[in-house]
Motif scaffolding. Structure first.
Motif, PDB file in Angstrom:
ATOM      1  N   LYS A 136       0.844  -1.196   0.000  1.00  0.00           N
ATOM      2  CA  LYS A 136       0.000   0.000   0.000  1.00  0.00           C
ATOM      3  C   LYS A 136       0.879   1.245   0.000  1.00  0.00           C
ATOM      4  N   GLU A 137       0.338   2.331  -0.564  1.00  0.00           N
ATOM      5  CA  GLU A 137       1.068   3.594  -0.594  1.00  0.00           C
ATOM      6  C   GLU A 137       0.871   4.331   0.726  1.00  0.00           C
ATOM      7  N   VAL A 138       1.960   4.552   1.421  1.00  0.00           N
ATOM      8  CA  VAL A 138       1.959   5.280   2.695  1.00  0.00           C
ATOM      9  C   VAL A 138       2.773   6.554   2.516  1.00  0.00           C
ATOM     10  N   THR A 139       2.241   7.654   2.984  1.00  0.00           N
ATOM     11  CA  THR A 139       2.923   8.937   2.842  1.00  0.00           C
ATOM     12  C   THR A 139       3.340   9.474   4.203  1.00  0.00           C
ATOM     13  N   ILE A 140       4.551  10.023   4.258  1.00  0.00           N
ATOM     14  CA  ILE A 140       5.034  10.716   5.453  1.00  0.00           C
ATOM     15  C   ILE A 140       5.477  12.105   5.015  1.00  0.00           C
ATOM     16  N   SER A 141       4.940  13.135   5.651  1.00  0.00           N
ATOM     17  CA  SER A 141       5.272  14.514   5.291  1.00  0.00           C
ATOM     18  C   SER A 141       5.613  15.301   6.543  1.00  0.00           C
ATOM     19  N   GLY A 142       6.273  16.438   6.349  1.00  0.00           N
ATOM     20  CA  GLY A 142       6.629  17.242   7.507  1.00  0.00           C
ATOM     21  C   GLY A 142       6.759  18.713   7.184  1.00  0.00           C
ATOM     22  N   VAL A 143       6.570  19.533   8.210  1.00  0.00           N
ATOM     23  CA  VAL A 143       6.776  20.975   8.114  1.00  0.00           C
ATOM     24  C   VAL A 143       7.510  21.402   9.380  1.00  0.00           C
ATOM     25  N   ALA A 144       8.381  22.379   9.262  1.00  0.00           N
ATOM     26  CA  ALA A 144       9.163  22.796  10.419  1.00  0.00           C
ATOM     27  C   ALA A 144       9.474  24.276  10.352  1.00  0.00           C
ATOM     28  N   LYS A 145       9.882  24.812  11.495  1.00  0.00           N
ATOM     29  CA  LYS A 145      10.444  26.146  11.567  1.00  0.00           C
ATOM     30  C   LYS A 145      11.652  26.097  12.482  1.00  0.00           C
ATOM     31  N   GLY A 146      12.588  26.992  12.243  1.00  0.00           N
ATOM     32  CA  GLY A 146      13.769  27.073  13.094  1.00  0.00           C
ATOM     33  C   GLY A 146      14.863  27.811  12.364  1.00  0.00           C
ATOM     34  N   SER A 147      15.533  28.708  13.083  1.00  0.00           N
ATOM     35  CA  SER A 147      16.584  29.508  12.470  1.00  0.00           C
ATOM     36  C   SER A 147      17.649  29.900  13.481  1.00  0.00           C
TER      37      SER A 147
END
Length: 408
Positions: free
Chosen positions: A175-186
Motif C-alpha cells: 500500500k502507498e503510505v505517505t510521510i510529510s513534515g513541516v518545520a520552523k527554526g533559524s
C-alpha cells in the motif's frame, strides 16, 4: 526489496497534508504586525501520536499541555500553533492561555480537548494577547489545498527566511503510505533540538508505542544533530501524527516493513533538520561534518557537533578559510578519547591532515570550494568503525545584527 526501492521522495505536492485524511490552514490573527501567525493541522480521525520535547529545564506552557496529550491520551487529532509569542516564563496565566487555545480549537473542530496539541514560538516572557488568538482560531479556514498547507508553513515562522517542508511515499504491505513534515527554526538551535517546531504527519497505521520508539531514536540522529548557535530553547517540539488511513497492517517493530517506515520518518526528519541548519540566522551556507571510524556512534556524533558548533570553525567557514587547526582543536576539546596520531581531515575533496600529519594543499582551491552553499568536512578518527554526522552553518555579521534587535 531494498529500502531505497520502497521509499520515494516527492518533489511536488510535498506538504504536511499530503497524507490521506489531513487538513490545515493558517492566517494572520494579530500577534505579529503583518505576517501570518496562527495555524491548525487537523486529522479527520484521531491519530496515534509521538512527541519529543526540549531538554531545557525551563519549558513553555504549551509543552505542558501537549505532553499530557502525547503521554496520557496517546492520540492527537489537531495541532494549534502560533508564532510571535512563545508563551514561555508566563506563569499560571500562560498555562491558562495554553489551555484556552486547546479548548477553542477543540470546540471549533468538534473534538475532545484532550486530542489537541498546542505549540508556540516567539518572544519569551510576555503574556499572549488572547483576544486575537481566540478570534483567529474561530475564523481560521481549514482546507485540503496546497495553499492551505503553505499557509501553515508560513504561519509558524519567526526569523526564518524560508519555509521548510518535505514528503516521502513508502511501499508498506503493498500500500502507498505517505510521510510529510513541516518545520520552523533559524536561531537558538542546539542540542537537544532548538527554537524549532516540527510537525510530521503520516497516514500509516502504527502503534503509539512503536511510533515513540522510532521518533526518539531518529531525533538523536537528526534534530539533535544540528546546531546554529549553541542555545537550547524553551519551546522545542517535534510531533508525529499517524492516522492509519493508508489501511496498512498495524506497524510495530516486528512488522516486516518496519525498517521501511523508520527510514521514511528518518528521511523526513533529516530533511527538515538540514533545512533548519542551512537557514540559521544570517547563515550563508550549510556545513556538514562527518566523523568516521570512531569508537561508537554517540561519541562520533559528539565530535561532529562540537566541530560544527565551534564559533571559530563557523567564522572560518564564513570567511572561506581552510583553517583546519580550528577543526582539530574542536576535536581535541570534545571530551571524547582520541588518538591525535590517527586523525585525518578533509575539507571537501581536499586532504589537509593525514594520520596526524599536515598535508600540503592549495589555499586558493580550498577557498574556492568553501564558497559553495553547502560544504562538507570529513574526519577520520582511525580508532573504530562507528560514524556520526552533524549539520550547522557559518556565523556571519548578520547573526549578531538579527539577535541584537530581536525584540525591537
Amino acid at each position: 526489496m531494498e529500502l531505497v526501492q520502497k521509499i520515494q521522495k516527492q518533489y511536488s505536492h510535498k506538504n504536511v497534508i499530503t497524507p490521506k485524511g489531513y487538513r490545515a490552514g493558517g492566517m494572520h490573527c494579530g500577534l505579529k504586525y503583518k505576517r501570518s501567525d496562527l495555524a491548525i493541522i487537523y486529522s479527520e480521525v484521531p491519530a496515534h501520536v509521538a512527541g519529543v520535547f526540549t531538554t531545557n529545564a525551563i519549558q513553555a506552557a504549551p509543552l505542558h499541555v501537549t505532553k499530557e496529550v502525547v503521554y496520557e491520551t496517546k492520540k492527537m487529532q489537531a495541532i494549534v500553533v502560533n508564532s510571535g509569542n512563545a508563551n514561555a516564563c508566563t506563569g499560571k496565566q500562560g498555562l491558562e492561555n495554553a489551555y484556552k487555545m486547546q479548548q477553542a480549537t477543540a470546540e471549533k473542530l468538534g473534538i475532545d480537548s484532550n486530542l489537541v496539541g498546542v505549540a508556540s514560538t516567539g518572544i519569551i516572557g510576555e503574556q499572549m494577547n488572547m483576544e486575537p488568538v481566540l478570534t483567529g482560531i474561530d475564523k481560521l479556514y481549514i482546507g485540503t489545498s496546497s495553499e492551505n498547507a503553505i499557509q501553515v508553513s508560513q504561519a509558524i515562522l519567526t526569523t526564518d527566511t524560508v519555509t521548510k517542508t518535505t514528503s516521502y511515499v513508502l511501499d508498506i504491505d503493498g500500500k502507498e503510505v505517505t510521510i510529510s513534515g513541516v518545520a520552523k527554526g533559524s536561531g537558538m538551535i542546539a542540542p537537544n533540538m532548538a527554537t524549532m517546531l516540527a510537525f510530521i504527519t503520516t497516514d500509516a497505521a502504527v502503534t503509539s508505542e512503536a511510533l515513540q520508539q522510532a521518533l526518539s531514536s531518529i531525533t538523536d540522529q537528526t534534530f539533535n544533530s544540528i546546531t546554529v548557535d549553541g542555545d537550547t530553547s524553551t519551546n522545542d517540539t517535534v510531533l508525529v501524527m499517524a492516522n492509519g488511513m493508508a489501511e496498512n497492517d498495524m506497524l510495530t517493530d516486528e512488522h516486516p516493513d518496519w525498517d521501511v517506515f523508520v527510514e521514511g520518518v528518518r528521511a523526513v526528519s533529516e530533511d527538515l533538520a538540514k533545512m533548519i541548519a542551512k537557514d540559521g540566522e544570517g547563515a550563508t551556507k550549510l556545513v556538514e561534518v562527518n566523523v568516521n571510524n570512531g569508537m561508537c556512534e554517540e561519541t562520533s556524533r559528539i565530535i561532529a557537533k562540537k566541530v560544527v558548533g565551534s564559533p571559530l570553525v563557523k567564522t572560518a567557514m564564513y570567511g572561506n578559510d581552510g583553517n583546519w587547526g580550528r577543526i582539530i582543536a574542536a576535536i581535541g576539546y570534545s571530551g571524547v578519547p582520541i588518538d591525535p596520531n590517527k586523525i585525518s581531515i578533509k575539507i571537501g575533496p581536499f586532504d589537509v591532515l593525514s594520520m596526524g600529519e599536515p598535508v600540503p594543499f592549495e589555499d586558493a582551491a580550498v577557498t574556492h570550494y568553501l564558497k559553495k552553499s553547502e560544504v562538507v568536512i570529513d574526519i577520520d578518527l582511525g580508532i573504530g568503525d562507528a560514524s556520526g554526522t552533524a549539520w550547522g552553518c557559518d556565523l556571519s555579521y548578520d547573526y549578531v545584527q538579527i539577535n541584537a534587535s530581536y525584540r525591537t
